[in-house]
Design an enzyme around this catalytic site. Sequence first.
Site, PDB file in Angstrom:
ATOM      1  N   GLY A  30       0.845  -1.199   0.000  1.00  0.00           N
ATOM      2  CA  GLY A  30       0.000   0.000   0.000  1.00  0.00           C
ATOM      3  C   GLY A  30       0.873   1.238   0.000  1.00  0.00           C
ATOM      4  N   ASP A  56       2.543  -2.063  -4.286  1.00  0.00           N
ATOM      5  CA  ASP A  56       1.143  -1.658  -4.401  1.00  0.00           C
ATOM      6  C   ASP A  56       0.550  -2.384  -5.589  1.00  0.00           C
ATOM      7  OD1 ASP A  56      -1.331  -0.093  -4.292  1.00  0.00           O
ATOM      8  OD2 ASP A  56      -0.160   1.298  -3.069  1.00  0.00           O
ATOM      9  N   ASP A  75      -0.625  -7.738  -5.198  1.00  0.00           N
ATOM     10  CA  ASP A  75      -2.063  -7.769  -4.916  1.00  0.00           C
ATOM     11  C   ASP A  75      -2.230  -8.599  -3.647  1.00  0.00           C
ATOM     12  OD1 ASP A  75      -4.748  -8.217  -4.781  1.00  0.00           O
ATOM     13  OD2 ASP A  75      -4.957  -9.071  -6.797  1.00  0.00           O
ATOM     14  N   TYR A 165     -16.107  -1.321   7.459  1.00  0.00           N
ATOM     15  CA  TYR A 165     -14.679  -1.012   7.695  1.00  0.00           C
ATOM     16  C   TYR A 165     -14.340  -1.194   9.176  1.00  0.00           C
ATOM     17  CZ  TYR A 165     -10.610   2.170   8.109  1.00  0.00           C
ATOM     18  OH  TYR A 165      -9.386   2.738   8.375  1.00  0.00           O
TER      19      TYR A 165
HETATM   20  C1  AKB Z   1     -11.697   6.890   7.401  1.00  0.00           C
HETATM   21  O1  AKB Z   1     -12.219   8.007   7.483  1.00  0.00           O
HETATM   22  O2  AKB Z   1     -12.280   5.883   7.004  1.00  0.00           O
HETATM   23  C2  AKB Z   1     -10.252   6.735   7.875  1.00  0.00           C
HETATM   24  C3  AKB Z   1     -10.176   6.280   9.287  1.00  0.00           C
HETATM   25  C4  AKB Z   1     -10.597   7.181  10.388  1.00  0.00           C
HETATM   26  O3  AKB Z   1      -9.760   5.186   9.537  1.00  0.00           O
HETATM   27  N1  AKB Z   1      -9.555   7.959   7.703  1.00  0.00           N
END
Ligand code: AKB
Length: 339
Positions: A30, A56, A75, A165
């Site tokens: 990355g 990357d 990858d 996330y």
């Molecule tokens: C996001 O906004 O997703 C990132 C984080 C806070 O991990 N910058």
Amino acid sequence: MSATLSIVTKQANSPAQKMANKTETILVIGACGQLGSELTLQLRSLYGGSKVVAADIYAPKQTDLLASGPFEKIDVLDPKGMAAIASRYKFTQIYHLAAVLSAAGEKDPSFAWRLNMDGLFHVLDLALEQGIGQVFWPSSIAVFGPDTPRQHTPQHTIMNPSTVYGISKLAGEMWCAYYFRKHGLDIRSLRYPGLIGYKALPGGGTTDYAVDIYRKAVEGKPFECYLHEDTYLPMMYMPDAIKATIDLMQAPAENISVRDAYNVSGMSFSPKEIAASIQKLIPSFKIIYKPDYRQQIADSWPQTISDQVARQDWGWHPTYDLDAMTADILENLQQQALL
Ligand code: AKB
């Protein structure tokens, strides 16, 4: 850069970083991203250009990354390809930074989960298979959710993240702790707040507005903000983020009491406050507010973070506040615009 600010930037390197162990061979996955591009250059200046491989999925646009050391296309969803490259270089450390961030993750949750989780497993297993002693993997304040105390959020508290996330980062933290307990892998992690730099653009985060706003200000254009004016979020200027990352990786293993991920704090501000900070130097700057789906993500995150444990364990302390960061970014962006 002004005299005062160049002193501040120099102080961002801790004494420990000057004694970098030159026998390390480091892979940064990355490396072309917002954090990776600056971290790779700093690691190269500490360990030597040829000892730090930038990797990357796409070749870098940044000429300094290509000119200062080796580049490999990697990858993270292709473990065989990664293993072939790793066996050529005999890495001793991996920084695995590739991830789909919070806002982009909500647009394609299954891909975000696959890239963030499978990518992490491939790196952890590669480290075990090839005897790569140390791994850095970034976590995020996104591991916290709407049930978390939002002020001075402690190291250990209620988590319950609400984005894919955040869920992937919390699960990743648990897996890092597991690989440490079960296999003795020395993997270290930080819960980054929003990272702000002027050199490379972030992609797909909820905190990205705090990067974009400076570019609009320097272009003399108004900035349309996708968060409400009073949305406080934890943030950190890039030199502090790089210092935290390398200091954590260089800390003696016996000092590391947290094997999921450390809270680290830089500063907290709202869109209204960053706009006011810019207006001190560019009085004509204007901001307008048009909140979108990212508002809900921001509202689920802490406003301020307690990083007492990182301070105690490995001496973490940030250097930049909002106005020092604003002055440094505007000065650098204005210089770039003149080139
Ligand atoms: C996001 O906004 O997703 C990132 C984080 C806070 O991990 N910058």
